[in-house]
Design a protein around this motif. Structure first.
Motif, PDB file in Angstrom:
ATOM      1  N   THR A  36       6.554 -55.645 -48.559  1.00  0.00           N
ATOM      2  CA  THR A  36       6.889 -54.213 -48.513  1.00  0.00           C
ATOM      3  C   THR A  36       5.510 -53.365 -48.881  1.00  0.00           C
ATOM      4  O   THR A  36       5.393 -52.482 -48.198  1.00  0.00           O
ATOM      5  CB  THR A  36       7.810 -54.000 -49.413  1.00  0.00           C
ATOM      6  OG1 THR A  36       7.397 -54.327 -50.669  1.00  0.00           O
ATOM      7  CG2 THR A  36       9.353 -54.397 -48.990  1.00  0.00           C
ATOM      8  N   HIS A  37       4.687 -54.103 -49.684  1.00  0.00           N
ATOM      9  CA  HIS A  37       3.567 -53.480 -49.849  1.00  0.00           C
ATOM     10  C   HIS A  37       2.470 -53.417 -48.746  1.00  0.00           C
ATOM     11  O   HIS A  37       1.603 -52.431 -48.533  1.00  0.00           O
ATOM     12  CB  HIS A  37       2.777 -54.030 -51.193  1.00  0.00           C
ATOM     13  CG  HIS A  37       1.336 -53.445 -51.340  1.00  0.00           C
ATOM     14  ND1 HIS A  37       1.338 -52.216 -51.925  1.00  0.00           N
ATOM     15  CD2 HIS A  37      -0.050 -53.798 -51.402  1.00  0.00           C
ATOM     16  CE1 HIS A  37      -0.138 -51.779 -52.012  1.00  0.00           C
ATOM     17  NE2 HIS A  37      -0.836 -52.883 -52.025  1.00  0.00           N
ATOM     18  N   ALA A  38       2.599 -54.475 -47.565  1.00  0.00           N
ATOM     19  CA  ALA A  38       1.800 -54.528 -46.748  1.00  0.00           C
ATOM     20  C   ALA A  38       2.017 -53.466 -45.867  1.00  0.00           C
ATOM     21  O   ALA A  38       1.417 -52.936 -44.940  1.00  0.00           O
ATOM     22  CB  ALA A  38       1.825 -55.739 -46.071  1.00  0.00           C
ATOM     23  N   GLY A  39       3.419 -53.178 -45.619  1.00  0.00           N
ATOM     24  CA  GLY A  39       4.046 -52.273 -44.829  1.00  0.00           C
ATOM     25  C   GLY A  39       3.718 -52.430 -43.517  1.00  0.00           C
ATOM     26  O   GLY A  39       3.843 -53.371 -42.653  1.00  0.00           O
ATOM     27  N   TYR A  40       3.263 -51.145 -42.801  1.00  0.00           N
ATOM     28  CA  TYR A  40       3.056 -51.237 -41.408  1.00  0.00           C
ATOM     29  C   TYR A  40       1.540 -52.152 -41.016  1.00  0.00           C
ATOM     30  O   TYR A  40       1.396 -52.569 -39.830  1.00  0.00           O
ATOM     31  CB  TYR A  40       2.501 -49.692 -40.884  1.00  0.00           C
ATOM     32  CG  TYR A  40       3.796 -48.838 -40.620  1.00  0.00           C
ATOM     33  CD1 TYR A  40       4.999 -49.101 -40.022  1.00  0.00           C
ATOM     34  CD2 TYR A  40       4.081 -47.942 -41.500  1.00  0.00           C
ATOM     35  CE1 TYR A  40       6.030 -48.402 -40.016  1.00  0.00           C
ATOM     36  CE2 TYR A  40       5.309 -46.998 -41.645  1.00  0.00           C
ATOM     37  CZ  TYR A  40       6.227 -47.425 -40.713  1.00  0.00           C
ATOM     38  OH  TYR A  40       7.450 -46.673 -40.458  1.00  0.00           O
ATOM     39  N   TRP A  41       0.973 -52.350 -42.077  1.00  0.00           N
ATOM     40  CA  TRP A  41      -0.312 -52.915 -41.755  1.00  0.00           C
ATOM     41  C   TRP A  41      -0.056 -54.381 -41.275  1.00  0.00           C
ATOM     42  O   TRP A  41      -0.815 -55.227 -40.802  1.00  0.00           O
ATOM     43  CB  TRP A  41      -1.299 -53.179 -43.071  1.00  0.00           C
ATOM     44  CG  TRP A  41      -2.060 -51.745 -43.296  1.00  0.00           C
ATOM     45  CD1 TRP A  41      -1.924 -50.801 -44.437  1.00  0.00           C
ATOM     46  CD2 TRP A  41      -3.108 -51.256 -42.529  1.00  0.00           C
ATOM     47  NE1 TRP A  41      -2.615 -49.815 -44.136  1.00  0.00           N
ATOM     48  CE2 TRP A  41      -3.460 -50.035 -43.013  1.00  0.00           C
ATOM     49  CE3 TRP A  41      -3.716 -51.753 -41.581  1.00  0.00           C
ATOM     50  CZ2 TRP A  41      -4.562 -49.253 -42.719  1.00  0.00           C
ATOM     51  CZ3 TRP A  41      -4.913 -50.993 -40.668  1.00  0.00           C
ATOM     52  CH2 TRP A  41      -5.204 -50.004 -41.389  1.00  0.00           C
ATOM     53  N   LEU A  42       1.067 -54.834 -42.034  1.00  0.00           N
ATOM     54  CA  LEU A  42       1.472 -56.414 -41.410  1.00  0.00           C
ATOM     55  C   LEU A  42       1.812 -56.289 -40.018  1.00  0.00           C
ATOM     56  O   LEU A  42       1.514 -57.405 -39.099  1.00  0.00           O
ATOM     57  CB  LEU A  42       2.977 -56.773 -42.302  1.00  0.00           C
ATOM     58  CG  LEU A  42       3.443 -58.142 -41.834  1.00  0.00           C
ATOM     59  CD1 LEU A  42       2.501 -59.149 -42.070  1.00  0.00           C
ATOM     60  CD2 LEU A  42       4.837 -58.274 -42.710  1.00  0.00           C
ATOM     61  N   ILE A  43       2.490 -55.267 -39.309  1.00  0.00           N
ATOM     62  CA  ILE A  43       2.531 -55.100 -37.996  1.00  0.00           C
ATOM     63  C   ILE A  43       1.261 -55.056 -37.243  1.00  0.00           C
ATOM     64  O   ILE A  43       1.089 -55.892 -36.222  1.00  0.00           O
ATOM     65  CB  ILE A  43       3.432 -54.040 -37.640  1.00  0.00           C
ATOM     66  CG1 ILE A  43       4.701 -53.925 -38.321  1.00  0.00           C
ATOM     67  CG2 ILE A  43       3.407 -53.609 -36.003  1.00  0.00           C
ATOM     68  CD1 ILE A  43       5.500 -52.688 -37.997  1.00  0.00           C
ATOM     69  N   ALA A  44       0.266 -54.339 -37.834  1.00  0.00           N
ATOM     70  CA  ALA A  44      -1.235 -54.345 -37.269  1.00  0.00           C
ATOM     71  C   ALA A  44      -1.785 -55.840 -37.180  1.00  0.00           C
ATOM     72  O   ALA A  44      -2.439 -56.087 -36.237  1.00  0.00           O
ATOM     73  CB  ALA A  44      -1.994 -53.378 -38.079  1.00  0.00           C
ATOM     74  N   ILE A  45      -1.579 -56.312 -38.304  1.00  0.00           N
ATOM     75  CA  ILE A  45      -1.791 -57.842 -38.499  1.00  0.00           C
ATOM     76  C   ILE A  45      -1.443 -58.527 -37.440  1.00  0.00           C
ATOM     77  O   ILE A  45      -2.075 -59.551 -36.677  1.00  0.00           O
ATOM     78  CB  ILE A  45      -1.737 -58.457 -39.856  1.00  0.00           C
ATOM     79  CG1 ILE A  45      -2.828 -57.623 -40.877  1.00  0.00           C
ATOM     80  CG2 ILE A  45      -2.191 -60.003 -39.922  1.00  0.00           C
ATOM     81  CD1 ILE A  45      -2.405 -58.181 -42.354  1.00  0.00           C
ATOM     82  N   LEU A  46      -0.116 -58.754 -37.222  1.00  0.00           N
ATOM     83  CA  LEU A  46       0.619 -59.374 -36.224  1.00  0.00           C
ATOM     84  C   LEU A  46       0.294 -59.206 -34.832  1.00  0.00           C
ATOM     85  O   LEU A  46      -0.332 -60.171 -34.014  1.00  0.00           O
ATOM     86  CB  LEU A  46       2.124 -59.390 -36.155  1.00  0.00           C
ATOM     87  CG  LEU A  46       2.752 -59.748 -37.495  1.00  0.00           C
ATOM     88  CD1 LEU A  46       4.242 -59.457 -37.783  1.00  0.00           C
ATOM     89  CD2 LEU A  46       2.506 -61.359 -37.655  1.00  0.00           C
ATOM     90  N   LEU A  47      -0.057 -57.876 -34.552  1.00  0.00           N
ATOM     91  CA  LEU A  47      -0.742 -57.367 -33.118  1.00  0.00           C
ATOM     92  C   LEU A  47      -2.080 -57.745 -32.945  1.00  0.00           C
ATOM     93  O   LEU A  47      -2.636 -58.138 -31.989  1.00  0.00           O
ATOM     94  CB  LEU A  47      -0.489 -55.991 -33.254  1.00  0.00           C
ATOM     95  CG  LEU A  47       0.983 -55.292 -33.024  1.00  0.00           C
ATOM     96  CD1 LEU A  47       1.086 -53.891 -32.855  1.00  0.00           C
ATOM     97  CD2 LEU A  47       1.505 -55.991 -31.823  1.00  0.00           C
ATOM     98  N   LEU A  48      -2.914 -57.730 -33.861  1.00  0.00           N
ATOM     99  CA  LEU A  48      -4.202 -58.471 -33.963  1.00  0.00           C
ATOM    100  C   LEU A  48      -4.310 -59.795 -33.360  1.00  0.00           C
ATOM    101  O   LEU A  48      -5.113 -60.089 -32.523  1.00  0.00           O
ATOM    102  CB  LEU A  48      -4.933 -58.139 -35.179  1.00  0.00           C
ATOM    103  CG  LEU A  48      -6.419 -58.961 -35.355  1.00  0.00           C
ATOM    104  CD1 LEU A  48      -7.291 -58.183 -34.627  1.00  0.00           C
ATOM    105  CD2 LEU A  48      -6.857 -58.982 -36.789  1.00  0.00           C
TER     106      LEU A  48
END
Length: 350
Positions: A36-48
């Motif tokens: 939850t702390h990663a939030g939208y950045w986790l989506i960015a990491i997966l898309l990377l």
């Protein structure tokens, strides 16, 4: 590859992931808090990693085209690439995973010899780019130490020197392998290991000509098709640098560094030192423990807290789990080979 063989690969990968989940020593509370702390950045990491896997597949395509036509559609090559990495993540040293799987999936399109040589060349290029990536990080760390942005102790200096010797040795060995081939020499080395002498003798007796042909194809990429060689190397090396954004996104969440170029350089160094440490423990499924220890030491060396190291390691592990699951699922779809995709000359060769 028939469905029975594919199911065997799938089962090994699935079992390895289940084992990893049960040995993942992080409480659900902490895991959920970090996600939850990663939030939208986790989506960015997966898309990377969509971009990184696409670059890997593009590298592989360049290598295949370096020895002849590449009749396999790019989407299928990308699918096999993702699944191959998933199997390598999930199994010790990838011995039941990526490389054998990719050869068997590619065989119907370009034949056994070209499939084997292209997979070996891709694996070699992937490792070769890592050695250059690690060597670059040594230079970058030394520059930051000279400018006062990082500390340099006798212990750290010794570690960097050992890293430099290791990387120089690796680059030298792979350079020799590209010039002369390395399959026959590797089989020869295996023949001196206990329990493998009879197997290697049988392999050489039955496939001596094939092994020499594969070595010739490996050497040909470097000698005769330098454009393909340097193009594939550039893609892999740039991909390693781009992977640093994964850590950069997480450091931004903790306001670590200046949030700009220096933070990205720290991310580059953390990734480099962690990947080197984890690859030294290549025999462990999903590099259990090695990755976490590498992040802890690397983050501490950059002057950051242990909480950041734990967070980065957990989110990277979540990303690996997600993409490993995706890779295993992709193994079960889009496997039909049409008549237009399978050329007659390949059928005759095999």
């Amino acid at each position: 590859m028939n469905n029975k063989t594919r199911n065997i690969f799938f089962a090994f990968g699935l079992i390895a992931v289940i084992v990893m989940l049960f040995t993942f020593k992080v409480s659900f509370t902490q895991l959920w808090r970090d996600i939850t702390h990663a939030g939208y950045w986790l989506i960015a990491i997966l898309l990377l990693w969509v971009v990184l896997y696409t670059m890997n597949a593009w590298t592989w395509r360049i290598i295949i085209r370096g020895s002849g036509p590449c009749r396999i559609p790019f989407w299928r090559l990308l699918k096999i690439t993702i699944t191959g990495f998933a199997l390598n993540y999930a199994t010790p040293a990838g011995l039941m995973g990526g490389e054998p799987y990719k050869i068997m999936e590619l065989k119907p399109f370009i034949g056994t010899q070209r499939a084997t040589s292209s997979v070996l060349l891709f694996a070699m290029m992937h490792i070769f780019s890592h050695f250059w990536f690690w060597a670059t990080s040594i230079l970058v760390y030394a520059i930051l130490a000279l400018t006062g942005n990082l500390g340099m102790s006798i212990g750290m200096g010794t570690i960097l020197l050992l890293m430099l010797l290791f990387c120089s040795g690796g680059i030298y060995l792979f350079s020799r392998g590209y010039k002369n081939g390395m399959v026959v020499r590797l089989v020869s080395i295996l023949s001196h290991m206990p329990g493998l002498k009879r197997w290697t003798a049988s392999l050489i007796e039955k496939h001596q000509e094939d092994l020499h042909n594969i070595d010739q194809q490996i050497a040909a990429l470097h000698k005769q098709n330098k454009r393909s060689f340097y193009g594939s190397f550039a893609l892999e090396y740039i991909g390693r640098i781009m992977q640093s954004f994964e850590i950069y996104f997480m450091l931004i969440l903790f306001d670590a560094g200046d949030g700009g170029a220096l933070t990205f350089v720290y991310s580059f160094l953390i990734l480099s030192f962690t990947s080197l440490f984890a690859n030294l423990l290549f025999f462990m499924p999903l590099q259990l423990g090695g990755r976490e220890g590498g992040f802890a030491m690397s983050v501490a060396q950059m002057g950051m807290t242990s909480d950041i190291g734990m967070f980065v390691s957990i989110i990277c592990r979540v990303r690996e789990l997600v993409w490993t699951a995706i890779g295993l699922l992709l193994m079960k779809v889009g496997n039909k080979v049409t008549d237009t995709e399978t050329p007659s000359d390949v059928e005759k060769e095999d």
